[in-house]
Design a protein around this motif. Structure first.
Motif, PDB file in Angstrom:
ATOM      1  N   PHE A 246       0.844  -1.198   0.000  1.00  0.00           N
ATOM      2  CA  PHE A 246       0.000   0.000   0.000  1.00  0.00           C
ATOM      3  C   PHE A 246       0.883   1.253   0.000  1.00  0.00           C
ATOM      4  O   PHE A 246       0.657   2.189  -0.767  1.00  0.00           O
ATOM      5  N   GLN A 247       1.917   1.222   0.834  1.00  0.00           N
ATOM      6  CA  GLN A 247       2.822   2.365   0.907  1.00  0.00           C
ATOM      7  C   GLN A 247       3.475   2.625  -0.456  1.00  0.00           C
ATOM      8  O   GLN A 247       3.594   3.767  -0.892  1.00  0.00           O
ATOM      9  N   LYS A 248       3.843   1.560  -1.146  1.00  0.00           N
ATOM     10  CA  LYS A 248       4.481   1.723  -2.474  1.00  0.00           C
ATOM     11  C   LYS A 248       3.490   2.279  -3.493  1.00  0.00           C
ATOM     12  O   LYS A 248       3.820   3.163  -4.274  1.00  0.00           O
ATOM     13  N   VAL A 249       2.264   1.725  -3.489  1.00  0.00           N
ATOM     14  CA  VAL A 249       1.260   2.193  -4.458  1.00  0.00           C
ATOM     15  C   VAL A 249       0.952   3.671  -4.210  1.00  0.00           C
ATOM     16  O   VAL A 249       0.651   4.422  -5.140  1.00  0.00           O
ATOM     17  N   MET A 250       1.057   4.105  -2.946  1.00  0.00           N
ATOM     18  CA  MET A 250       0.664   5.466  -2.572  1.00  0.00           C
ATOM     19  C   MET A 250       1.785   6.489  -2.769  1.00  0.00           C
ATOM     20  O   MET A 250       1.620   7.648  -2.386  1.00  0.00           O
ATOM     21  N   ARG A 251       2.916   6.066  -3.329  1.00  0.00           N
ATOM     22  CA  ARG A 251       4.033   7.014  -3.494  1.00  0.00           C
ATOM     23  C   ARG A 251       3.595   8.244  -4.287  1.00  0.00           C
ATOM     24  O   ARG A 251       3.073   8.126  -5.392  1.00  0.00           O
ATOM     25  N   GLY A 252       3.765   9.403  -3.685  1.00  0.00           N
ATOM     26  CA  GLY A 252       3.453  10.651  -4.395  1.00  0.00           C
ATOM     27  C   GLY A 252       1.997  11.089  -4.291  1.00  0.00           C
ATOM     28  O   GLY A 252       1.643  12.135  -4.816  1.00  0.00           O
ATOM     29  N   VAL A 253       1.130  10.296  -3.675  1.00  0.00           N
ATOM     30  CA  VAL A 253      -0.273  10.719  -3.527  1.00  0.00           C
ATOM     31  C   VAL A 253      -0.732  10.552  -2.076  1.00  0.00           C
ATOM     32  O   VAL A 253      -0.085   9.871  -1.282  1.00  0.00           O
ATOM     33  N   LYS A 254      -1.863  11.203  -1.768  1.00  0.00           N
ATOM     34  CA  LYS A 254      -2.380  11.164  -0.375  1.00  0.00           C
ATOM     35  C   LYS A 254      -3.853  10.804  -0.377  1.00  0.00           C
ATOM     36  O   LYS A 254      -4.603  11.245  -1.237  1.00  0.00           O
TER      37      LYS A 254
ATOM     38  N   ASP B  59      -4.957   2.350 -17.425  1.00  0.00           N
ATOM     39  CA  ASP B  59      -4.167   3.579 -17.532  1.00  0.00           C
ATOM     40  C   ASP B  59      -2.701   3.324 -17.190  1.00  0.00           C
ATOM     41  O   ASP B  59      -1.794   3.790 -17.882  1.00  0.00           O
ATOM     42  N   LEU B  60      -2.495   2.575 -16.098  1.00  0.00           N
ATOM     43  CA  LEU B  60      -1.117   2.292 -15.679  1.00  0.00           C
ATOM     44  C   LEU B  60      -0.372   1.503 -16.751  1.00  0.00           C
ATOM     45  O   LEU B  60       0.793   1.784 -17.046  1.00  0.00           O
ATOM     46  N   ALA B  61      -1.067   0.517 -17.345  1.00  0.00           N
ATOM     47  CA  ALA B  61      -0.418  -0.301 -18.380  1.00  0.00           C
ATOM     48  C   ALA B  61      -0.019   0.579 -19.565  1.00  0.00           C
ATOM     49  O   ALA B  61       1.076   0.423 -20.123  1.00  0.00           O
ATOM     50  N   ARG B  62      -0.894   1.520 -19.929  1.00  0.00           N
ATOM     51  CA  ARG B  62      -0.558   2.443 -21.039  1.00  0.00           C
ATOM     52  C   ARG B  62       0.628   3.316 -20.649  1.00  0.00           C
ATOM     53  O   ARG B  62       1.589   3.450 -21.402  1.00  0.00           O
TER      54      ARG B  62
ATOM     55  N   GLU C 120      12.137  -2.623 -19.059  1.00  0.00           N
ATOM     56  CA  GLU C 120      13.081  -1.554 -18.725  1.00  0.00           C
ATOM     57  C   GLU C 120      12.416  -0.209 -18.962  1.00  0.00           C
ATOM     58  O   GLU C 120      12.070   0.119 -20.099  1.00  0.00           O
ATOM     59  N   PRO C 121      12.227   0.610 -17.925  1.00  0.00           N
ATOM     60  CA  PRO C 121      11.559   1.898 -18.136  1.00  0.00           C
ATOM     61  C   PRO C 121      12.421   2.865 -18.960  1.00  0.00           C
ATOM     62  O   PRO C 121      13.639   2.893 -18.798  1.00  0.00           O
ATOM     63  N   GLN C 122      11.753   3.635 -19.857  1.00  0.00           N
ATOM     64  CA  GLN C 122      12.469   4.591 -20.701  1.00  0.00           C
ATOM     65  C   GLN C 122      12.333   6.018 -20.183  1.00  0.00           C
ATOM     66  O   GLN C 122      12.925   6.936 -20.724  1.00  0.00           O
ATOM     67  N   SER C 123      11.505   6.205 -19.162  1.00  0.00           N
ATOM     68  CA  SER C 123      11.321   7.556 -18.614  1.00  0.00           C
ATOM     69  C   SER C 123      10.901   7.426 -17.159  1.00  0.00           C
ATOM     70  O   SER C 123      10.420   6.364 -16.744  1.00  0.00           O
ATOM     71  N   PRO C 124      11.055   8.501 -16.370  1.00  0.00           N
ATOM     72  CA  PRO C 124      10.616   8.436 -14.960  1.00  0.00           C
ATOM     73  C   PRO C 124       9.122   8.128 -14.840  1.00  0.00           C
ATOM     74  O   PRO C 124       8.709   7.379 -13.946  1.00  0.00           O
ATOM     75  N   ALA C 125       8.308   8.655 -15.778  1.00  0.00           N
ATOM     76  CA  ALA C 125       6.862   8.412 -15.709  1.00  0.00           C
ATOM     77  C   ALA C 125       6.570   6.920 -15.919  1.00  0.00           C
ATOM     78  O   ALA C 125       5.737   6.324 -15.233  1.00  0.00           O
ATOM     79  N   GLN C 126       7.293   6.346 -16.868  1.00  0.00           N
ATOM     80  CA  GLN C 126       7.118   4.922 -17.152  1.00  0.00           C
ATOM     81  C   GLN C 126       7.578   4.087 -15.945  1.00  0.00           C
ATOM     82  O   GLN C 126       6.919   3.113 -15.576  1.00  0.00           O
ATOM     83  N   GLN C 127       8.663   4.527 -15.360  1.00  0.00           N
ATOM     84  CA  GLN C 127       9.179   3.799 -14.194  1.00  0.00           C
ATOM     85  C   GLN C 127       8.162   3.839 -13.044  1.00  0.00           C
ATOM     86  O   GLN C 127       7.899   2.833 -12.386  1.00  0.00           O
TER      87      GLN C 127
ATOM     88  N   ALA D 105       4.920   4.171 -13.248  1.00  0.00           N
ATOM     89  CA  ALA D 105       3.767   3.318 -13.573  1.00  0.00           C
ATOM     90  C   ALA D 105       4.114   1.839 -13.355  1.00  0.00           C
ATOM     91  O   ALA D 105       3.308   1.075 -12.806  1.00  0.00           O
ATOM     92  N   LEU D 106       5.322   1.466 -13.758  1.00  0.00           N
ATOM     93  CA  LEU D 106       5.734   0.064 -13.581  1.00  0.00           C
ATOM     94  C   LEU D 106       5.834  -0.295 -12.102  1.00  0.00           C
ATOM     95  O   LEU D 106       5.406  -1.369 -11.669  1.00  0.00           O
ATOM     96  N   GLU D 107       6.399   0.633 -11.316  1.00  0.00           N
ATOM     97  CA  GLU D 107       6.530   0.370  -9.877  1.00  0.00           C
ATOM     98  C   GLU D 107       5.159   0.267  -9.212  1.00  0.00           C
ATOM     99  O   GLU D 107       4.946  -0.559  -8.324  1.00  0.00           O
ATOM    100  N   CYS D 108       4.248   1.109  -9.694  1.00  0.00           N
ATOM    101  CA  CYS D 108       2.902   1.097  -9.122  1.00  0.00           C
ATOM    102  C   CYS D 108       2.207  -0.238  -9.454  1.00  0.00           C
ATOM    103  O   CYS D 108       1.585  -0.861  -8.591  1.00  0.00           O
TER     104      CYS D 108
END
Ligand SMILES: CC(=O)N[C@H]1[C@@H](OP(=O)(O)O)O[C@H](CO)[C@@H](O)[C@@H]1O
Ligand SMILES: [Mg+2]
Length: 541
Positions: A199-207, A316-319, A398-405, A407-410
Motif C-alpha cells: 500500500f505504501q508503495k502504491v501510494m508514493r506521491g499521492v495522499k 491507464d497504468l499499463a498504457r 526496462e523503463p524509458q522515462s521516470p513516468a514509465q518507471q 507506472a511500472l513500480e505502481c
C-alpha cells in the motif's frame, strides 16, 4: 487403502456425533452452510476429505474455513481451500457431498472406498490449515474438525480466528514457500506486512483525502482491520460495527449484504454528507462503498463499481508503463452486473467482458483467461488476477522515462496489494483507497463515471426450484417450458428492460433480477417476472 488402525479411529471418533434425521447435505456454491447445530457430522466429513485432498496432491497444504459469511449468527458453514488459495476443485464437491451423507456407522468404509475411487496414495503425507470466523458455534465445530484430522493422522495448524481471505492467503503462502512463486510469509503478521508495504508503495506521491468509515458487520473483519491498521500509515480509518462480544449482533442491521440488498446505510451510521463509507461482510471477503449525497440520498458503489474503477486504473497504468500491447486486460461479471456497468466497460473502457455463472469460482476461473483479469460480483466479492506473462512483463520491462518507471513500480506494488488468491475486502478496500487517491476523486466523481440503471432483485419461493434450469451464463431459462418466452415478452415492453430468473445455489428460492430505464419500470418488470415464475412453479406440480 486406509490402515485398519485409521479406520478404527475414524469409526470411534464418528460415534461421538449424531446425524440430523432426514437431512440431505450438499456442497454448494459456498461449501456447506446451514443452522450451526446441524453441522457436526458435516464438518467431520470435511475434515476427512481435507486429509484425502492433501494426500492426493502429494502433501500440499489444504485449507478448511469455518464460516457462514453474511448469514445470521445462528448459522455456520464449512468450505475447503485448494493449494493456490482457490476454491475446491469442482469434481471434489461431489466427494464432499458423498462423505457428508454417509451413515456414521459406515463412514470409515465410505472414506476407504472414496480413497480407492480417487486413487489416493495413502502413504503420502497430509497437511491442513484451518481457521474460523467469530460465530459462537465455531469453537465446537473446530473441535469436530480436530477429531477428524487426528483420527486420520493429518498434520494440521489451527489459525484460530481469521477472515476467509486471510486463510486463503496462508494456504497459498504455505504451498509456494521457497519456490519462484513465493506468495508471502504464511502468517497473519505476514499478511498485514505484505498489504501495508505494498500500500505504501502504491501510494508514493499521492495522499488519501479525508477519512473512511468501515462497517465490519460485527464480524471477524473488525478485529482484523484494527490489527491491519497498526501496520498502515497515511490512511485514517474509523472502525464501526466491530462488536464481536455480543454474538447476535453479527450481520444484524449492518454489513455489506445488508447495504447491498436493502440499498441503504446501516441504521447506526453517523456518517455525514459525502463521507466515504464501506461495509464488509461477516467473513470479510465482500466489500461495498457508499455515501450520502448533498441531498442526503443514499448512493451505493458496489462490486460493479469496484471492478470498473480497478479496470480503468490498471488500464491507464499499463498504457503509462508502455506495456498495454503486451497485456490482455479483461473484466468478468455475472448476469447480476448492472447493464450500465457492462456498457461502460465495453464502450468507454473498451475492454472485453466475460459473463459467467454466479459464484466466485466461476468468475475466478474465467479471469485467469486474461493477463489481468478483473472480476467482481455485483455484491462486492472479487479481486484481480495477474497471469505469469503479466507478472514477468511488469517485472522485466526496462523503463524509458521516470513516468514509465513510476507506472511500472505502481503496477508491481498492485500485484502485491491485491489478494490474487480470492476476493478480499481488506485488500480491495486499500486498492479502492489508493485508486481514489491517484485519481483525486471523492466517491461523487467515482459515482459520476456512469449512471446505474434502476434494478430490483426479488426472491420467489417455489415448491421445487430444481425445475428452473438456466443456460447462457444463467441469463436464460430452458425450463419450465414457455417461461423464457414469457420473460422476453415482458422485457420488451420496458425501455432498457432486462430480466432473468435462476434457482439460487445457496437458498431454497428462485431469484428474479430486473432492470430498466426508470425505477417504476424496473419494479414493475421484476414484479411481473416474479409472478410468472411463481405461476410456472405451481403449474409444474
Ligand atoms: C445474487 C447473489 O448475490 N447471489 C449470491 C449467492 O448465490 P445464489 O446462488 O444466488 O444464492 O451467494 C453466493 C455465495 O456467497 C454468491 O457468490 C452470489 O453472488
Ligand atoms: Mg463472505
Amino acid at each position: 487403502m486406509a490402515s485398519p488402525a485409521v479406520k478404527k479411529a475414524i469409526s470411534e471418533a464418528a460415534l461421538q456425533y449424531q446425524k440430523p434425521e432426514g437431512k440431505v447435505f450438499e456442497y454448494g456454491t459456498a461449501g456447506f452452510r446451514m443452522k450451526a447445530d446441524l453441522l457436526n457430522t458435516v464438518v467431520f466429513a470435511v475434515g476427512l476429505l481435507a486429509g484425502l485432498r492433501s494426500k492426493k496432491l502429494s502433501g500440499q497444504w489444504i485449507g478448511v474455513m469455518v464460516t457462514a459469511s453474511h448469514n445470521p449468527a445462528e448459522d455456520n458453514g464449512v468450505k475447503l481451500v485448494d493449494p493456490m488459495g482457490e476454491m475446491l476443485e469442482a469434481e471434489w464437491e461431489a466427494y464432499a457431498t458423498k462423505l457428508a451423507n454417509a451413515p456414521l456407522e459406515s463412514i470409515a468404509d465410505v472414506y476407504d472406498e472414496l480413497a480407492k475411487e480417487i486413487d489416493v496414495k495413502m502413504t503420502n503425507p497430509a497437511r491442513v490449515v484451518f481457521a474460523r470466523d467469530t460465530r459462537a458455534s465455531g469453537s465446537r465445530l473446530v473441535g469436530v474438525l480436530n477429531a477428524a484430522l487426528t483420527a486420520t493422522e493429518v498434520e494440521f495448524i489451527d489459525f484460530k480466528y481469521m477472515t476467509t481471505p486471510q486463510l486463503h492467503y496462508v494456504v497459498r503462502c504455505k504451498n509456494t514457500l521457497g519456490t519462484q512463486y513465493e506468495y508471502g510469509e504464511p502468517s497473519e503478521k505476514g499478511y498485514y506486512e505484505k498489504l501495508a508495504q505494498s500500500f505504501q508503495k502504491v501510494m508514493r506521491g499521492v495522499k488519501v483525502q479525508g477519512n473512511l468509515t468501515v462497517d465490519c458487520a460485527n464480524g471477524v473483519g473488525g478485529p482484523k482491520l484494527r490489527e491491519l491498521m497498526k501496520f498502515l500509515s497515511g490512511i485514517d480509518i474509523k472502525v464501526v460495527n466491530d462488536d464481536v462480544i455480543n454474538p447476535d449482533s453479527l450481520n444484524f442491521d449492518c454489513g455489506a449484504d445488508y447495504v447491498k440488498t436493502k440499498q441503504r446505510a446501516p441504521p447506526s451510521s453517523k456518517a455525514g454528507a459525502l463521507d466515504r463509507c464501506a461495509s464488509l461482510d461477516g467473513d470479510a471477503d465482500r466489500l461495498v462503498y457508499y455515501f450520502q449525497d448533498e441531498s442526503n440520498v443514499f448512493r451505493l458503489l458496489d462490486g460493479d463499481r469496484i471492478a470498473t474503477l480497478a479496470a480503468s486504473f490498471i488500464g491507464d497504468l499499463a498504457r503509462n508503463a508502455g506495456i498495454a500491447q503486451k497485456l490482455k486486460i479483461g473484466v468478468v461479471q455475472t448476469a447480476y452486473a448492472n447493464g450500465a456497468s457492462t456498457d461502460y466497460i465495453e464502450k468507454v473502457l473498451k475492454l472485453p467482458i466475460i459473463c459467467t455463472n454466479t459464484g466466485v469460482k466461476h468468475l475466478h476461473h474465467a479471469a485467469l483467461r486474461f493477463d489481468v483479469g478483473v472480476y467482481f460480483e455485483a455484491n462486492g466479492h472479487g479481486t484481480v488476477t495477474f497471469s505469469e506473462n503479466a507478472m514477468k512483463t511488469i517485472k522485466n520491462t526496462e523503463p524509458q522515462s521516470p513516468a514509465q518507471q513510476h507506472a511500472l513500480e505502481c503496477l508491481q506494488a498492485l500485484t502485491d496489494l491485491i489478494n490474487q488468491a480470492v476476493g478480499d475486502a481488506l485488500s480491495d478496500m486499500l486498492l479502492v483507497e489508493a485508486i481514489l487517491a491517484h485519481k483525486g476523486w471523492s466517491p461523487k466523481e467515482w459515482l459520476g463515471t456512469y449512471t446505474d440503471l434502476p434494478s430490483r432483485l426479488v426472491r420467489v419461493e417455489v415448491k421445487d426450484r430444481s425445475i428452473f434450469k438456466a443456460y447462457d451464463a444463467e441469463r436464460k431459462l430452458e425450463s419450465p417450458a414457455g417461461l423464457q418466452a414469457q420473460i422476453e415478452s415482458l422485457m420488451s415492453r420496458y425501455n432498457k428492460g432486462r430480466s432473468f430468473a435462476r434457482a439460487s445455489g445457496t437458498e431454497d428460492a428462485v431469484r428474479v433480477y430486473a432492470e430498466a430505464a426508470s425505477r417504476s419500470e424496473a419494479d414493475d418488470l421484476a414484479t411481473r417476472v416474479a409472478n410468472a415464475v411463481s405461476e410456472a412453479g405451481v403449474d409444474a406440480q
